[in-house]
Scaffold this motif. Structure first.
Motif, PDB file in Angstrom:
ATOM      1  N   PHE A 148       0.785  -1.122  -0.055  1.00 24.74           N
ATOM      2  CA  PHE A 148       0.392   0.089   0.211  1.00 24.74           C
ATOM      3  C   PHE A 148       0.565   1.330  -0.263  1.00 24.74           C
ATOM      4  CE2 PHE A 148      -5.021  -0.029   1.013  1.00 24.74           C
ATOM      5  CZ  PHE A 148      -4.524  -1.488   0.764  1.00 24.74           C
ATOM      6  N   ALA A 149       2.054   1.646   0.445  1.00 28.29           N
ATOM      7  CA  ALA A 149       3.072   2.007   0.745  1.00 28.29           C
ATOM      8  C   ALA A 149       3.722   3.150  -0.209  1.00 28.29           C
ATOM      9  CB  ALA A 149       4.244   1.978   2.077  1.00 28.29           C
ATOM     10  N   ILE A 150       3.693   1.586  -1.006  1.00 29.68           N
ATOM     11  CA  ILE A 150       4.565   1.673  -2.066  1.00 29.68           C
ATOM     12  C   ILE A 150       3.643   2.916  -3.447  1.00 29.68           C
ATOM     13  CG2 ILE A 150       6.105   0.825  -5.019  1.00 29.68           C
ATOM     14  CD1 ILE A 150       7.203  -1.672  -2.463  1.00 29.68           C
ATOM     15  N   VAL A 151       2.820   1.697  -3.258  1.00 30.88           N
ATOM     16  CA  VAL A 151       1.255   2.109  -4.299  1.00 30.88           C
ATOM     17  C   VAL A 151       0.973   3.997  -4.674  1.00 30.88           C
ATOM     18  CG1 VAL A 151      -0.399   2.117  -5.415  1.00 30.88           C
ATOM     19  CG2 VAL A 151       0.656   0.094  -5.157  1.00 30.88           C
ATOM     20  N   PHE A 152       0.738   4.088  -2.242  1.00 31.59           N
ATOM     21  CA  PHE A 152       0.095   5.246  -1.962  1.00 31.59           C
ATOM     22  C   PHE A 152       1.237   6.112  -2.268  1.00 31.59           C
ATOM     23  CE2 PHE A 152      -3.671   3.352  -1.599  1.00 31.59           C
ATOM     24  CZ  PHE A 152      -4.724   4.072  -2.507  1.00 31.59           C
ATOM     25  N   GLY A 153       2.214   5.632  -2.120  1.00 27.33           N
ATOM     26  CA  GLY A 153       3.353   6.695  -1.928  1.00 27.33           C
ATOM     27  C   GLY A 153       3.825   6.780  -3.267  1.00 27.33           C
ATOM     28  N   ALA A 154       3.300   6.337  -4.465  1.00 29.09           N
ATOM     29  CA  ALA A 154       3.502   6.837  -5.922  1.00 29.09           C
ATOM     30  C   ALA A 154       2.216   8.049  -6.029  1.00 29.09           C
ATOM     31  CB  ALA A 154       3.192   6.009  -7.021  1.00 29.09           C
ATOM     32  N   PHE A 155       1.421   8.402  -6.309  1.00 25.70           N
ATOM     33  CA  PHE A 155       0.156   8.736  -5.860  1.00 25.70           C
ATOM     34  C   PHE A 155       0.785  10.251  -5.106  1.00 25.70           C
ATOM     35  CE2 PHE A 155      -2.767   5.171  -6.146  1.00 25.70           C
ATOM     36  CZ  PHE A 155      -3.078   5.820  -7.473  1.00 25.70           C
ATOM     37  N   ALA A 156       1.326  10.110  -3.921  1.00 25.07           N
ATOM     38  CA  ALA A 156       1.700  11.151  -2.534  1.00 25.07           C
ATOM     39  C   ALA A 156       2.601  11.863  -3.198  1.00 25.07           C
ATOM     40  CB  ALA A 156       2.097  11.040  -1.590  1.00 25.07           C
ATOM     41  N   ALA A 157       3.582  11.506  -4.097  1.00 21.52           N
ATOM     42  CA  ALA A 157       4.638  11.935  -4.670  1.00 21.52           C
ATOM     43  C   ALA A 157       4.021  12.807  -5.768  1.00 21.52           C
ATOM     44  CB  ALA A 157       5.927  10.699  -5.450  1.00 21.52           C
ATOM     45  N   ASN A 158       3.388  12.365  -7.017  1.00 22.36           N
ATOM     46  CA  ASN A 158       2.366  13.204  -8.456  1.00 22.36           C
ATOM     47  C   ASN A 158       1.647  14.584  -7.261  1.00 22.36           C
ATOM     48  OD1 ASN A 158       3.179  12.372 -10.205  1.00 22.36           O
ATOM     49  ND2 ASN A 158       1.713  10.674  -9.935  1.00 22.36           N
ATOM     50  N   VAL A 159       1.352  14.371  -5.816  1.00 23.44           N
ATOM     51  CA  VAL A 159       0.371  15.625  -5.836  1.00 23.44           C
ATOM     52  C   VAL A 159       2.115  16.495  -5.360  1.00 23.44           C
ATOM     53  CG1 VAL A 159      -0.827  16.357  -3.491  1.00 23.44           C
ATOM     54  CG2 VAL A 159      -1.629  13.791  -4.848  1.00 23.44           C
ATOM     55  N   LEU A 160       2.175  15.912  -4.376  1.00 18.35           N
ATOM     56  CA  LEU A 160       3.764  16.882  -3.529  1.00 18.35           C
ATOM     57  C   LEU A 160       5.130  17.553  -4.905  1.00 18.35           C
ATOM     58  CD1 LEU A 160       4.843  14.741  -1.125  1.00 18.35           C
ATOM     59  CD2 LEU A 160       3.586  16.246  -0.586  1.00 18.35           C
ATOM     60  N   SER A 161       5.320  16.911  -5.483  1.00 24.09           N
ATOM     61  CA  SER A 161       5.419  17.383  -6.484  1.00 24.09           C
ATOM     62  C   SER A 161       4.674  18.416  -7.298  1.00 24.09           C
ATOM     63  CB  SER A 161       6.632  15.909  -7.913  1.00 24.09           C
ATOM     64  OG  SER A 161       5.201  16.299  -8.687  1.00 24.09           O
ATOM     65  N   GLY A 162       4.029  18.041  -7.759  1.00 24.27           N
ATOM     66  CA  GLY A 162       3.138  19.418  -8.138  1.00 24.27           C
ATOM     67  C   GLY A 162       2.605  20.688  -7.197  1.00 24.27           C
ATOM     68  N   ALA A 163       2.608  19.894  -6.168  1.00 24.13           N
ATOM     69  CA  ALA A 163       2.309  21.432  -4.792  1.00 24.13           C
ATOM     70  C   ALA A 163       3.813  22.007  -4.780  1.00 24.13           C
ATOM     71  CB  ALA A 163       2.261  20.438  -3.220  1.00 24.13           C
ATOM     72  N   MET A 164       5.099  21.271  -5.006  1.00 24.99           N
ATOM     73  CA  MET A 164       6.434  21.930  -5.079  1.00 24.99           C
ATOM     74  C   MET A 164       6.217  23.053  -5.686  1.00 24.99           C
ATOM     75  SD  MET A 164       9.519  19.062  -4.352  1.00 24.99           S
ATOM     76  CE  MET A 164       8.968  18.038  -2.234  1.00 24.99           C
ATOM     77  N   ARG A 165       5.773  22.317  -7.236  1.00 30.33           N
ATOM     78  CA  ARG A 165       6.070  23.629  -8.352  1.00 30.33           C
ATOM     79  C   ARG A 165       4.595  24.849  -8.624  1.00 30.33           C
ATOM     80  NH1 ARG A 165       5.597  18.744 -11.589  1.00 30.33           N
ATOM     81  NH2 ARG A 165       3.675  19.003 -12.244  1.00 30.33           N
ATOM     82  N   ALA A 166       3.920  24.436  -7.429  1.00 30.86           N
ATOM     83  CA  ALA A 166       2.687  25.558  -7.159  1.00 30.86           C
ATOM     84  C   ALA A 166       3.741  26.904  -6.145  1.00 30.86           C
ATOM     85  CB  ALA A 166       1.924  25.414  -7.047  1.00 30.86           C
TER      86      ALA A 166
END
Lengths: 298, 283
Positions: A148-166
């Protein structure tokens, strides 16, 4: 459970129901709701950690690390999460056993993959054959959490890298103008400001994580779905508490549980969002600022 | 058996029961049991993709209309329309699809075997417990609820000026809806709706892992991948094959929805950007 439960066949009505709902198996069913909550409590921070690592890796100056991060965040875009769940739960298990095999039995003569079998030496088995039942269950749960952590980590990485760009570029540029290194600017300026942009995405992710928990059943954990099927199935008169097929009612109970869980999450996350918007230079923060003085002393 | 023979034997294996009454070629009944070749795995998993596409396309096609209706109902000021729609969306968005499948299956199994007598006509119910119908209904309701949420958000963000301009031109009622409200809503909702379509296709992999049994081993792509992984005890071949199939499907969906998006935005000078999958918004 109750003193009058000794002879189930003599019971009727409410007493029968009271005894039926307190059998040992039902207690295991109730405990499995705890399993779901434990999974959520353990997976969420772990996935956030994986996500942060992935998001930082995509911004890394080191090319191979950047590719790794980009690959990790890209995997969830095109492929259903169920595929990852089914894949990782076997792949992780075999991976661990293979590593232990390499370390513990270096002079094992045969290949690990023989036709359709995966054979490692007895010492490398995880958990070992002689381990008690709870060790096997704990190991199964741990692999599920990691999956679960690996899969949802990938989702979270998407959210966080979007936030970093914002985060406005000027903020990081200013930090660099003050002489901060790249690392300092990331840690002191980028990361603290990122959260307000990441929160809507992370809230969304939490809801998805909640709704993904019944997939534990597919990973072989004795979770709520397992027990609902087990207990709801028709019980003939050879059982202590015979009843027809009641799976519909058990699944209705699960539905109610999940509706409650998502509703509570929605309310709590709404409050958190409000709290985080306070004092921020965003539209939501501006609205809060203007809402307060109505009636309040200036 | 050469690879071409394998393709001929298994390309339509996932729907072989339907071969005598649709234009589907007959296929080998027995699945391979040992000495699995890469060709067999690619062919059978590809054959399973027929189900994923079937569920995804039909649920989206029917769901679109229900979603628009639900969004309109939720946007209406009439509580008799708004409340039921709100509850419908809450029910299907607030609970896991996995549980919905189980629940639907258990409920459909309880329908009388012999069917209903309505006005002297017997209505069969047995087909509802089969995945092609039962799971399709669940997916249809599910995607309608998610899409309704997206469309409602779009309805709420239609610029006030557009509607005022429509009224100034004398447009009212149905004409105003057809010519202004609906196209603007669609245009605003489209990026989010693209995302929903992608995740609906992903959600179709759950069908044969929930209550609905795979009748005569006719399952979807993940069902066959799981079959191979169980038999070979090697997850490193079948699952990457499913993954590649789904990446291809996702790219197709993005291309198709992108074409619609360009058409919806064709009157705007520079707003018709590409539709990108927005992975930070996951259903």
């Amino acid at each position: 459970m109750f003193p009058f439960c000794e002879d189930p066949s003599a019971l009727e009505g409410a007493r029968w129901m009271a005894c039926y709902l307190t059998t040992g198996k039902h207690m295991a069913f109730y405990a499995s709701f705890g399993t779901v909550l434990v999974l959520l409590a353990v997976t969420a921070p772990l996935a956030l950690l994986f996500g942060l690592g992935g998001a930082l890796a995509t911004r890394s100056a080191v090319a191979p690390l950047r590719w790794l991060g980009q690959g990790y965040t890209a995997i969830v875009r095109g492929v259903p999460d169920v595929v990852f769940f089914l894949f990782f739960v076997i792949a992780l298990d075999q991976g661990f056993e293979w590593l232990r095999h390499q370390a513990l039995c270096p002079d094992w003569p045969m290949p690990v993959r023989q036709g359709n079998d995966f054979v490692v030496c007895a010492a490398a088995k995880l958990p070992s054959n002689s381990a008690p039942q709870w060790m096997h269950e704990a190991y199964g749960f741990a692999t599920a959490v990691l999956t679960f952590a690996i899969v949802f980590g990938a989702f979270a990485a998407n959210v966080l890298s979007g936030a970093m760009r914002a985060v406005p570029r000027a903020q990081v540029e200013t930090a660099e103008a003050y002489g901060m290194t790249r690392r300092q600017a990331t840690r002191r300026v980028l990361l603290p400001q990122m959260w307000t942009y990441a929160l809507p995405g992370l809230s969304n992710l939490w809801m998805i994580l909640v709704k993904a928990t019944p997939l534990l059943f597919l990973l072989g954990v004795e979770d709520v779905v397992y027990w609902a099927r087990e207990l709801g199935a028709m019980k003939t008169s050879t059982f202590d508490y015979p009843h027809p097929d009641w799976r519909l009612w058990y699944f209705l109970a699960l539905l109610a549980f999940y509706l409650l869980l998502t509703k509570v999450s929605e309310v709590v996350l709404g409050r958190v969002q409000r709290r985080f918007s306070r004092g921020q230079a965003t539209a939501a923060g501006e609205r809060l600022r203007r809402a307060v003085p109505a009636g309040a002393p200036a | 058996m050469s690879c071409w023979d394998t393709v001929r034997a298994y390309a339509f294996r996932s729907v072989h029961d339907f071969s005598d009454w649709w234009l589907i070629p007959a296929s080998e009944r027995l699945l391979p049991r040992s000495d699995f070749t890469l060709c067999q795995q690619v062919t059978l998993i590809g054959s399973g993709m027929i189900w994923n596409v079937y569920f995804g396309v039909l649920a989206l096609a029917f769901g679109f209309f229900l979603a628009v209706g639900l969004a309109m109902a939720r946007f209406s000021e009439n509580a008799l329309l708004r409340k039921p729609a709100d509850w419908f969306v809450f029910l299907f968005r607030g609970s896991p699809l996995f549980i919905q499948f189980f629940l639907a299956y258990e409920a459909l199994v309880l329908l009388p075997r012999a069917g209903f007598e309505i006005l002297g006509v017997t209505v069969e119910t047995g087909w509802l417990t089969r995945a092609w119908a039962g799971a399709l209904i669940v997916l249809f309701f599910n995607t309608s609820a998610y899409a309704a949420e997206i469309f409602l958000g779009a309805l709420r963000s239609i610029p006030k000026g557009d509607l005022e301009a429509a009224e100034a031109y004398g447009l009212t009622g149905w004409t105003k809806f057809r010519r202004i409200t609906f196209p603007t809503m669609l245009r605003l909702a489209w990026p989010g709706y693209t995302n929903e379509a992608i995740f609906l296709f992903h959600a179709t992999t759950l069908v044969f892992f929930s209550g609905f049994p795979a009748w005569r081993q006719m399952g979807d792509a993940l069902y066959y991948a799981n079959y191979f992984a169980d038999k070979t005890f090697n997850p490193f071949v079948p699952y990457p094959i499913v993954a590649l199939y789904f990446v291809a499907l996702t790219l197709l969906v993005i291309a198709g929805f992108g074409a619609v998006n360009r058409r919806l935005n064709r009157h705007l000078p520079d707003a018709a950007g590409r539709v990108r999958a927005r992975p930070q918004i996951v259903r």
